[in-house]
Design an enzyme around this catalytic site. Structure first.
Site, PDB file in Angstrom:
ATOM      1  N   CYS A 142       0.831  -1.189   0.000  1.00  0.00           N
ATOM      2  CA  CYS A 142       0.000   0.000   0.000  1.00  0.00           C
ATOM      3  C   CYS A 142       0.872   1.247   0.000  1.00  0.00           C
ATOM      4  CB  CYS A 142      -0.912  -0.002   1.225  1.00  0.00           C
ATOM      5  SG  CYS A 142      -1.827  -1.536   1.446  1.00  0.00           S
TER       6      CYS A 142
ATOM      7  N   ARG B 250       1.470   1.462  -6.125  1.00  0.00           N
ATOM      8  CA  ARG B 250       1.656   0.544  -4.995  1.00  0.00           C
ATOM      9  C   ARG B 250       0.341  -0.068  -4.518  1.00  0.00           C
ATOM     10  NH1 ARG B 250       6.748   1.516  -2.168  1.00  0.00           N
ATOM     11  NH2 ARG B 250       5.853   0.331  -0.454  1.00  0.00           N
TER      12      ARG B 250
ATOM     13  N   TRP C 136      -3.823  -1.820  -1.331  1.00  0.00           N
ATOM     14  CA  TRP C 136      -3.819  -3.070  -2.096  1.00  0.00           C
ATOM     15  C   TRP C 136      -4.337  -4.139  -1.149  1.00  0.00           C
ATOM     16  CZ3 TRP C 136      -1.513  -7.931  -1.890  1.00  0.00           C
ATOM     17  CH2 TRP C 136      -1.574  -8.683  -3.064  1.00  0.00           C
TER      18      TRP C 136
ATOM     19  N   ASN D 166       0.701  -0.142   6.326  1.00  0.00           N
ATOM     20  CA  ASN D 166       1.149  -1.016   5.240  1.00  0.00           C
ATOM     21  C   ASN D 166       1.791  -2.230   5.876  1.00  0.00           C
ATOM     22  OD1 ASN D 166       1.882  -2.090   2.792  1.00  0.00           O
ATOM     23  ND2 ASN D 166       3.640  -0.739   2.474  1.00  0.00           N
ATOM     24  N   GLY D 167       1.461  -3.439   5.384  1.00  0.00           N
ATOM     25  CA  GLY D 167       2.015  -4.662   5.943  1.00  0.00           C
ATOM     26  C   GLY D 167       0.908  -5.631   6.316  1.00  0.00           C
TER      27      GLY D 167
ATOM     28  N   GLU E   6       9.721 -14.530 -19.045  1.00  0.00           N
ATOM     29  CA  GLU E   6       9.453 -13.120 -18.776  1.00  0.00           C
ATOM     30  C   GLU E   6       8.424 -12.570 -19.756  1.00  0.00           C
ATOM     31  OE1 GLU E   6       9.661  -9.244 -17.153  1.00  0.00           O
ATOM     32  OE2 GLU E   6       9.982 -11.260 -16.374  1.00  0.00           O
TER      33      GLU E   6
ATOM     34  N   LYS F   4       4.824 -10.909 -18.670  1.00  0.00           N
ATOM     35  CA  LYS F   4       4.388  -9.569 -19.059  1.00  0.00           C
ATOM     36  C   LYS F   4       2.999  -9.617 -19.691  1.00  0.00           C
ATOM     37  CE  LYS F   4       7.001  -7.290 -17.238  1.00  0.00           C
ATOM     38  NZ  LYS F   4       7.404  -8.328 -16.463  1.00  0.00           N
TER      39      LYS F   4
ATOM     40  N   GLU G 268       0.282 -10.362 -17.093  1.00  0.00           N
ATOM     41  CA  GLU G 268       0.141  -9.278 -16.114  1.00  0.00           C
ATOM     42  C   GLU G 268      -0.755  -8.157 -16.616  1.00  0.00           C
ATOM     43  OE1 GLU G 268       4.070  -8.733 -13.343  1.00  0.00           O
ATOM     44  OE2 GLU G 268       4.317  -8.277 -15.461  1.00  0.00           O
TER      45      GLU G 268
ATOM     46  N   HIS H  30       6.218 -33.071 -24.701  1.00  0.00           N
ATOM     47  CA  HIS H  30       5.984 -33.733 -23.424  1.00  0.00           C
ATOM     48  C   HIS H  30       4.727 -33.217 -22.729  1.00  0.00           C
ATOM     49  CE1 HIS H  30       9.758 -35.912 -23.607  1.00  0.00           C
ATOM     50  NE2 HIS H  30      10.349 -34.784 -23.977  1.00  0.00           N
TER      51      HIS H  30
ATOM     52  N   LYS I 286       3.112  -2.772  -7.386  1.00  0.00           N
ATOM     53  CA  LYS I 286       4.508  -2.686  -7.820  1.00  0.00           C
ATOM     54  C   LYS I 286       5.483  -3.283  -6.803  1.00  0.00           C
ATOM     55  CE  LYS I 286       7.784  -1.238 -10.564  1.00  0.00           C
ATOM     56  NZ  LYS I 286       7.942  -1.859 -11.882  1.00  0.00           N
TER      57      LYS I 286
END
Length: 609
Positions: free
Chosen positions: A2, A27, A75, A99-100, A482, A486, A489, A505, A604
């Site tokens: 947050c 955030r 968040w 935050n946490g 990666e 992306k 996301e 496979h 983020k």
């Protein structure tokens, strides 16, 4: 994850609180709120679900004014995104942002309900404001109330606390979540990130774990975990508010993709010279210590983990050094067998990733020879906790989906590979070649960026896709990982990456004419193997989108589309081939109309487990 902003001044700070949240919205953006002490000494609060712009409009409709205040963008962890769960939380005469994660919140909540407290939210945070309320009744001192309250908390927190009757006082506390104090001209600020305060302050104090700060108009007094008054260094930032503007770009992600040619040059500047690596850039004692390193252990999360996987290929193929790579959240919870001559490497964009920080702390009791962090944020917790560090110098990265942070991490890791490899199997000729390739890297990336129009045409064919496969071989496999990350996301398309040789496979069963398959195909020793794998896809009607070296023997055909990338040396190809995949994901997301910079459910800086 947050965002926290607080302010204490001799002027109305409502706009400061809201503008700070706007800079921190990457955030967290499920809900937002602000609380101030008004001119009558009462707490005024405004909260709303959704983005900061909703809060801004609410304050236009229902104005408030105050000289002392706190604000927050959330968040969600405990409780759905809603106005009731939005911060600040209030209990009678106390307001608080957090935050946490408080791990013992259920026990505390049960105890507080038995004492007669009523809860308005589903959050873990609300137990803290009830604790402070009760402690304030007992001590009649806000600082003491906060100090006593945090002794009862298990977990991580960054806190901003104010109360009625303490009109010119703001208390800040941190443990496991970042919090910084900004020093203005006879005014003071707190934030979870310096970005929030650009334009208001240029000097900052980074609180250490366990610190509690008592902030008044007369100054800042800091107490450590034991309650002892301490002095923390004052740091000055060169960042300016206009450094994080969009400029001519539509989104921060697009801006940050196009900044890569410039920031990669910054990553290597002053770290190479006369055909060799300047090992002192890792720390004054690193050069001698590197001679005795026999193994590497890399720990990271998300995109940074993918950078570590690429580095594993480099360490073992170029330097001849065994390298182990593990997701930080897994490393934390299993036993370890440690070679005492192992360098423990952590990688993080923010330097505040909770799992990576915890892994670093655990490593210190396991007997690793040394610790080194590769990071983008000076004065971050990870930097301060690690023996050595190398800054990526990517500059502020606002888009939630990491781009320039990843390529600069790869570049920094390649510098580390050379610094260690020269004491092992890396020859002088190889070192010279790598240095030469690093010097041309910015221009090679600039060339790829000029492929954007062709990549947009690729992207148009992904608009209705529900699933995408990314394929690579060797060190291009983590590049494919990666690329898949992306795409999922920011476009919300399900995407997975596989080593191309693994198709037969299992994943080949998914291939049909509706599934795009993206492949990266540099002209290297594995190219013929990759071509055979791609033919398996073509034979089953799959649609192939290939980023291929100009000299790679590919021909466009039905179901096979190609974008040619300029000829690139193998050693830097993972960095360069990452860029077109970033552009592809970006333009697919734009076409689908998603929120590119703030994708749903993500934030983020991941400062919780």
């Amino acid at each position: 994850m947050c965002g926290i902003v607080g302010a204490l001044a001799k002027r109305d700070i409502t706009d400061v609180l809201v503008q700070g949240l706007q800079r921190l919205e990457y955030r967290g953006y499920d809900s937002a709120g602000v609380a101030v002490i008004d001119d009558k000494g009462g707490i005024q609060r405004r909260r709303t679900q959704g983005k900061v712009k909703n809060l801004e409009q609410l304050i236009v409709d229902e104005p408030l004014t105050g000289f002392c205040g706190i604000s927050h963008t959330r968040w969600a962890t405990h409780g759905v995104p809603s106005q009731a769960n939005a911060h600040p939380h209030v209990c009678d005469n106390v307001a608080l942002v957090h935050n946490g994660i408080i791990e013992n919140h259920e026990l505390l909540r049960k105890q507080q309900i038995e004492l007669g407290h009523e809860f308005d939210s589903e959050t873990d945070t609300e137990v803290i404001v009830h604790l402070v309320h009760d402690e304030l009744k007992a001590s009649d001192d806000l600082l003491t109330a906060v100090q006593n309250s945090i002794q009862k908390l298990d977990g991580a927190y960054a806190l901003g606390v104010l109360s009625q009757g303490n009109n010119n006082r703001l208390i800040a506390a941190r443990k496991g979540s970042p919090l910084v104090i900004g020093l203005g001209d006879s005014e003071y600020f707190i934030a979870s990130d310096v970005f929030a305060l650009l334009g208001e302050a240029s000097k900052f104090i980074y609180l250490e774990d366990g610190d509690v700060a008592d902030i008044t108009l007369d100054g800042v007094t800091i107490y450590d975990e034991a309650g002892k008054e301490v002095t923390r260094p004052i740091n000055e930032t060169e960042l300016k508010a206009d450094n994080i503007g969009l400029g001519r770009y539509r989104h921060y992600m697009q801006k940050e993709i196009f900044e890569q040619a410039a920031v990669l040059k910054k990553t290597i500047d002053g770290r190479i010279g006369d055909g060799h690596i300047l090992e002192s850039c890792f720390g004054e004692e690193a050069s001698e210590a590197f001679k005795s390193i026999e193994e590497i252990q890399i720990v990271a999360c998300g995109t940074s983990y993918h950078a570590g996987v690429v580095a594993k290929y480099w360490f073992e193929s170029l330097a001849g050094i065994p390298c182990h790579i593990e997701v930080a959240s897994e490393f934390r919870y299993r036993p370890h067998i440690v070679n005492k001559k192992t360098l423990f490497v952590t990688i993080s964009q923010s330097g505040e990733t909770a799992d990576t920080l915890a892994a670093l702390e655990i490593s210190k009791g396991l007997g690793y020879a040394h610790t080194l962090t590769i990071c983008n944020v000076p004065e971050s917790s990870l930097i301060r906790a690690s023996e050595w560090h190398l800054m990526t110098r990517a500059g502020p990265e606002i888009g939630v989906a990491s781009t320039k942070a990843f390529t600069t991490q790869l570049t920094a890791l390649l510098l580390l590979v050379v610094a260690l490899g020269k004491h092992n199997l890396l020859t002088k000729k190889q070192e010279t070649n790598i240095i030469r390739q690093l010097e041309v890297l910015p221009e090679k990336v600039a060339e790829v960026l000029r492929l954007e129009p062709a990549i947009i045409k690729f992207a148009e064919q992904f608009e209705h896709a529900h699933n995408v496969l990314f394929l690579g071989r060797g060190e291009q496999y983590p590049v494919a990982m990666e690329g898949a990350l992306k795409l999922k996301e920011i476009s919300y398309i399900h995407a997975e990456a596989y080593p191309a040789g693994e198709l037969k496979h299992g994943p080949l069963a998914l291939v049909d004419e509706h599934m795009p398959i993206v492949a990266v195909a540099p002209n290297n020793d594995l190219l013929e193997k990759l071509k055979s794998n791609l033919q398996e896809v073509q034979a089953r009607g799959g649609k192939l989108f290939v980023f291929a070296d100009k000299k790679a023997p590919f021909e466009a055909a039905e179901g096979l589309s190609i974008i040619r990338v300029s000829e690139i040396d193998d050693v830097i190809s993972p960095i360069v081939y990452t860029v077109p995949l970033q552009l592809l994901s970006y333009h697919v997301a734009v076409i689908k109309g998603t929120d590119v910079d703030q994708p749903r459910n993500l934030a983020k800086s991941v400062t919780v487990e």
